[in-house]
Design a protein around this motif. Sequence first.
Motif, short mmCIF file in Angstrom:
data_model
loop_
_atom_site.label_atom_id
_atom_site.label_comp_id
_atom_site.label_asym_id
_atom_site.label_seq_id
_atom_site.Cartn_x
_atom_site.Cartn_y
_atom_site.Cartn_z
N ILE A 51 0.86 -1.19 0.00
CA ILE A 51 0.00 0.00 0.00
C ILE A 51 0.90 1.24 0.00
N PRO A 52 0.75 2.13 -0.98
CA PRO A 52 1.56 3.36 -0.99
C PRO A 52 1.11 4.32 0.11
N VAL A 53 2.05 4.69 0.97
CA VAL A 53 1.76 5.62 2.06
C VAL A 53 2.88 6.65 2.15
N GLY A 54 2.58 7.88 1.85
CA GLY A 54 3.59 8.94 1.95
C GLY A 54 4.82 8.69 1.12
N GLY A 55 4.63 8.13 -0.06
CA GLY A 55 5.76 7.87 -0.95
C GLY A 55 6.48 6.56 -0.67
#
Length: 219
Positions: free
Chosen positions: A43-47
């Motif tokens: 999951i992409p989170v803050g880059g």
Amino acid sequence: MEETIAGTETAQLPKQRGESLQDTAVRYAEERHWDVFPGTWLIPVGGLQRCSCGEDACAAPGAHPAREDWATVATGSATVARRLWAKQPQASILLPTGLTFDAIDVPETAGFLALARMRRMELTLGPVTCTPDRRMQFFVLPGAASKVPDLVRKLGWPLSLLDLRVLGEGRYVVAPPTRFGARGAVQWACRPTPANRWLPDAEELVSPLAYACGRDARR
């Protein structure tokens, strides 16, 4: 263009253009008759790429079972596999061992040394994976987990000193092209082909693998 790993056959999973993880999982079940089950995903989170399990320090982000009863979910049905990945298309592809194959797991350095030695000896090889955590898994016939320790001892190697283990019943391997977070994707060091549909017995491969692990341990 497909990537290659030095000294090996084509490394990336042979696939159709634009093939999804779902398509790949279905092909494993349909063409190789391997059981498959979906694991966690990224999951992409803050880059950054975080594991769906929610653990900040996950050891295998996006590449481990998503539930404790994963063995009950594993399926050899292409239809069921397609349905499972339809629920989460980005789920990792995991293959349970102990059913259609076991896997002998060794460090990458020892694995490539053994692979070169096996080819010189013209041994029959099954598929071999190479993971971003620098491990290699050699697919062999089921039952290896119970026989390899004794085979290694008969060769004169103390198993406790070798970084060699067998994944059998109750374990699994992570299949290409699953990604381990930012570390990269699992690749094929020896890809599945019609020629290696019939797997070798562990007894055929254990000698070069033990020798390579022994050399690796002495470094």
